[in-house]
Design a protein around this motif. Structure first.
Motif, PDB file in Angstrom:
ATOM      1  N   ALA A 113       2.428   7.137   0.305  1.00 11.53           N
ATOM      2  CA  ALA A 113       1.390   6.285  -0.284  1.00 11.53           C
ATOM      3  C   ALA A 113       0.463   7.138  -1.139  1.00 11.53           C
ATOM      4  CB  ALA A 113       0.586   5.582   0.809  1.00 11.53           C
ATOM      5  N   ASP A 114      -0.260   6.479  -2.031  1.00 12.39           N
ATOM      6  CA  ASP A 114      -1.264   7.148  -2.857  1.00 12.39           C
ATOM      7  C   ASP A 114      -2.592   7.112  -2.122  1.00 12.39           C
ATOM      8  OD1 ASP A 114       0.566   7.565  -4.938  1.00 12.39           O
ATOM      9  OD2 ASP A 114       0.131   5.614  -5.819  1.00 12.39           O
ATOM     10  N   ASP A 172      -5.965   6.752   3.177  1.00 13.76           N
ATOM     11  CA  ASP A 172      -6.164   5.465   3.842  1.00 13.76           C
ATOM     12  C   ASP A 172      -4.915   4.595   3.750  1.00 13.76           C
ATOM     13  OD1 ASP A 172      -8.711   6.178   4.588  1.00 13.76           O
ATOM     14  OD2 ASP A 172      -9.686   5.127   2.925  1.00 13.76           O
ATOM     15  N   LYS A 173      -4.293   4.578   2.579  1.00 17.53           N
ATOM     16  CA  LYS A 173      -3.069   3.788   2.408  1.00 17.53           C
ATOM     17  C   LYS A 173      -1.934   4.357   3.247  1.00 17.53           C
ATOM     18  CE  LYS A 173      -4.149   2.035  -2.179  1.00 17.53           C
ATOM     19  NZ  LYS A 173      -3.734   1.982  -3.596  1.00 17.53           N
ATOM     20  N   ALA A 215      -2.390   3.376   6.782  1.00 14.33           N
ATOM     21  CA  ALA A 215      -2.054   1.972   6.986  1.00 14.33           C
ATOM     22  C   ALA A 215      -0.537   1.790   7.123  1.00 14.33           C
ATOM     23  CB  ALA A 215      -2.585   1.125   5.826  1.00 14.33           C
ATOM     24  N   VAL A 216       0.227   2.467   6.283  1.00 16.71           N
ATOM     25  CA  VAL A 216       1.691   2.374   6.369  1.00 16.71           C
ATOM     26  C   VAL A 216       2.175   2.947   7.702  1.00 16.71           C
ATOM     27  CG1 VAL A 216       3.865   3.154   5.349  1.00 16.71           C
ATOM     28  CG2 VAL A 216       2.000   2.447   3.860  1.00 16.71           C
ATOM     29  N   MET A 260       0.800  -1.226   0.000  1.00 20.44           N
ATOM     30  CA  MET A 260       0.000   0.000   0.000  1.00 20.44           C
ATOM     31  C   MET A 260       0.833   1.277   0.000  1.00 20.44           C
ATOM     32  SD  MET A 260       0.697  -1.107   3.164  1.00 20.44           S
ATOM     33  CE  MET A 260      -0.469  -2.327   3.648  1.00 20.44           C
ATOM     34  N   GLY A 261       2.157   1.162   0.121  1.00 20.74           N
ATOM     35  CA  GLY A 261       3.003   2.343   0.137  1.00 20.74           C
ATOM     36  C   GLY A 261       4.439   1.990   0.462  1.00 20.74           C
TER      37      GLY A 261
END
Length: 94
Positions: free
Chosen positions: A62-63, A66-67, A70-71, A42-43
């Motif tokens: 991340a793009d 939310d991503k 998460a990272v 995710m990133g």
């Protein structure tokens, strides 16, 4: 999107190595004593240790929000896992 945090500790190079070695079991990771890169689905994460300042700066990219969250959550949980002997608070900056 990107956010960064800086950890101040006498053990910053150790944290960089331990984190990257741990993540390398499941995702692509490369590192040396002063820098590391980890590619999550995710990133990505870039780490830079500055032993002269006892600092480890961690960049999460991340793009999408939310991503990125998460990272950042992965990094936070693992820093706390490996930094059991000293309290480390992660303060994320844009």
């Amino acid at each position: 999107m990107e956010k960064k945090t800086t950890i101040y500790s006498e053990h910053t190079s150790k944290y960089l190595t331990v984190l990257c070695r741990h993540f390398a079991r499941k995702v692509d990771a490369e590192w040396d004593e002063v820098s590391g890169n980890v590619a999550f689905p995710m990133g990505e994460v870039e780490m830079r240790a500055d032993p002269s300042r006892s600092a480890l700066t961690i960049y999460c990219r991340a793009d999408g929000k939310d991503k990125l969250n998460a990272v950042m959550a992965i990094i936070e949980s693992h820093v706390h896992l490996f930094a059991r002997r000293e309290p480390i608070e992660l303060v994320w900056e844009p």
